[in-house]
Design an enzyme around this catalytic site. Sequence first.
Site, mmCIF file in Angstrom:
data_model
loop_
_atom_site.group_PDB
_atom_site.id
_atom_site.type_symbol
_atom_site.label_atom_id
_atom_site.label_comp_id
_atom_site.label_asym_id
_atom_site.label_seq_id
_atom_site.Cartn_x
_atom_site.Cartn_y
_atom_site.Cartn_z
ATOM 1 N N HIS A 64 2.111 -0.263 67.539
ATOM 2 C CA HIS A 64 1.369 -0.023 68.789
ATOM 3 C C HIS A 64 -0.059 0.409 68.498
ATOM 4 O O HIS A 64 -0.960 0.191 69.289
ATOM 5 C CB HIS A 64 2.030 1.061 69.628
ATOM 6 C CG HIS A 64 3.474 0.841 69.856
ATOM 7 N ND1 HIS A 64 3.936 -0.225 70.580
ATOM 8 C CD2 HIS A 64 4.566 1.520 69.441
ATOM 9 C CE1 HIS A 64 5.259 -0.181 70.609
ATOM 10 N NE2 HIS A 64 5.654 0.868 69.922
ATOM 11 N N HIS A 103 -6.625 3.123 69.874
ATOM 12 C CA HIS A 103 -6.132 2.134 70.835
ATOM 13 C C HIS A 103 -7.255 1.131 71.020
ATOM 14 O O HIS A 103 -8.404 1.516 71.219
ATOM 15 C CB HIS A 103 -5.815 2.783 72.183
ATOM 16 C CG HIS A 103 -4.733 3.833 72.097
ATOM 17 N ND1 HIS A 103 -3.402 3.534 72.221
ATOM 18 C CD2 HIS A 103 -4.797 5.168 71.880
ATOM 19 C CE1 HIS A 103 -2.692 4.646 72.097
ATOM 20 N NE2 HIS A 103 -3.510 5.653 71.888
ATOM 21 N N HIS A 126 -7.752 8.915 69.504
ATOM 22 C CA HIS A 126 -7.053 10.134 69.905
ATOM 23 C C HIS A 126 -6.811 11.029 68.705
ATOM 24 O O HIS A 126 -6.259 10.582 67.705
ATOM 25 C CB HIS A 126 -5.695 9.786 70.542
ATOM 26 C CG HIS A 126 -5.830 9.103 71.866
ATOM 27 N ND1 HIS A 126 -4.836 8.341 72.428
ATOM 28 C CD2 HIS A 126 -6.869 9.097 72.749
ATOM 29 C CE1 HIS A 126 -5.246 7.893 73.609
ATOM 30 N NE2 HIS A 126 -6.482 8.327 73.820
ATOM 31 N N TYR A 134 4.372 26.248 68.371
ATOM 32 C CA TYR A 134 5.538 25.394 68.162
ATOM 33 C C TYR A 134 5.508 24.811 66.756
ATOM 34 O O TYR A 134 4.457 24.382 66.280
ATOM 35 C CB TYR A 134 5.568 24.277 69.215
ATOM 36 C CG TYR A 134 5.450 24.827 70.621
ATOM 37 C CD1 TYR A 134 6.423 25.694 71.118
ATOM 38 C CD2 TYR A 134 4.349 24.522 71.426
ATOM 39 C CE1 TYR A 134 6.303 26.237 72.395
ATOM 40 C CE2 TYR A 134 4.228 25.060 72.698
ATOM 41 C CZ TYR A 134 5.202 25.915 73.176
ATOM 42 O OH TYR A 134 5.073 26.459 74.428
ATOM 43 N N THR A 211 2.462 6.875 75.631
ATOM 44 C CA THR A 211 3.560 5.969 75.275
ATOM 45 C C THR A 211 4.877 6.731 75.426
ATOM 46 O O THR A 211 4.867 7.960 75.446
ATOM 47 C CB THR A 211 3.457 5.479 73.816
ATOM 48 O OG1 THR A 211 3.553 6.608 72.939
ATOM 49 C CG2 THR A 211 2.164 4.742 73.564
HETATM 50 S S1 BO1 Z 1 -1.128 9.622 72.759
HETATM 51 O O1 BO1 Z 1 -2.154 10.374 72.066
HETATM 52 O O2 BO1 Z 1 -0.872 10.055 74.114
HETATM 53 N N1 BO1 Z 1 -1.529 8.072 72.784
HETATM 54 C C1 BO1 Z 1 0.341 9.805 71.862
HETATM 55 C C2 BO1 Z 1 1.424 9.033 72.213
HETATM 56 C C3 BO1 Z 1 2.602 9.185 71.516
HETATM 57 C C4 BO1 Z 1 2.715 10.099 70.485
HETATM 58 C C5 BO1 Z 1 1.604 10.865 70.127
HETATM 59 C C6 BO1 Z 1 0.415 10.711 70.821
HETATM 60 N N2 BO1 Z 1 3.911 10.202 69.855
HETATM 61 C C7 BO1 Z 1 4.242 11.193 68.841
HETATM 62 C C8 BO1 Z 1 5.640 10.907 68.342
HETATM 63 C C9 BO1 Z 1 6.005 11.932 67.289
HETATM 64 C C10 BO1 Z 1 4.946 11.969 66.200
HETATM 65 C C11 BO1 Z 1 3.565 12.153 66.798
HETATM 66 C C12 BO1 Z 1 2.498 12.056 65.736
HETATM 67 O O3 BO1 Z 1 3.320 11.169 67.782
HETATM 68 O O4 BO1 Z 1 6.565 10.967 69.415
HETATM 69 O O5 BO1 Z 1 7.262 11.610 66.730
HETATM 70 O O6 BO1 Z 1 5.204 13.033 65.289
HETATM 71 O O7 BO1 Z 1 1.230 12.322 66.244
HETATM 72 ZN ZN ZN Z 2 -3.133 7.585 71.784
#
Ligand code: BO1
Ligand code: ZN
Length: 248
Positions: A64, A103, A126, A134, A211
């Site tokens: 992604h 992205h 990002h 946490y 996501t």
């Molecule tokens: S975002 O910044 O909103 N695009 C975004 C979307 C999904 C994640 C992080 C940021 N997912 C998480 C996973 C975790 C992983 C982490 C790493 O990203 O669910 O398993 O440790 O940054």
């Molecule tokens: Zn992101």
Amino acid sequence: NGQFGYSKDEQARWQEQHRSCGGDLQSPIKIDSLKAIPIRMPALEMIRYHDLLPGPLLLHNNGHSVSLSIAHSPPNQPDVGFIPYVFGARLTNEYELEGLHFHWGDKNNLGSEHTFNDVRFPMEMHMVHRNRRYPTVEEAMNHTDGLAVLAFFFQLRENDNRPLNQLVRYLPHVYAPNASLILNETFTLASILPPTEDLERFYMYRGSLTTPPCSEAVTWILFPNPMPVSVVQVIKNFRSTPRGNREI
Ligand code: BO1
Ligand code: ZN
């Protein structure tokens, strides 16, 4: 980490597997500068962003987006003295950097997830931070104050964003979904960020991961002034890897 698609239909069905994806605080959003409420607040403090990132750095293509992760000590063995973190503004605690990712889209007017005054930029970065309270991102995702994500736009320019090549030059090694690479060099985050004065103006709101699982755990801090990136950097490098963007 489940599979999901980005077509309109697929996005509409994210909430079947992930309740939060149907929530009221979902990201991304359209940011309209005329509708935002200006408030005075303490400065956003960004600590250790001018230091070399502690290695090893892991570049990973999850199908992604492409992310850069920094190594952390195991939970309960606190990292001392190396991990960059942010605090201040409206944040109620210190938030440690976990990693950053991008992205982008397959056309110049597609790519960013947020829009600013109805402009969608070709790329958005990002920087994901976890509330120190946490121990892991997974735990932080269960709390409304769990994460702080700093978001930066890019706009197309003739010349390369040279500092960004510290990452872009490794992209060909992670074109395949699930490919990973441990970088044998490190760099400073400040070198790939906007000038200090651009870090003083930002938009904040409470939202979610963009996501699945769409956890409503994110304080978004969005910097409206775009950074430069060349067409070559985007087309020849980012666009060669799979990608997707949540529609808004
Ligand atoms: S975002 O910044 O909103 N695009 C975004 C979307 C999904 C994640 C992080 C940021 N997912 C998480 C996973 C975790 C992983 C982490 C790493 O990203 O669910 O398993 O440790 O940054
Ligand atoms: Zn992101």
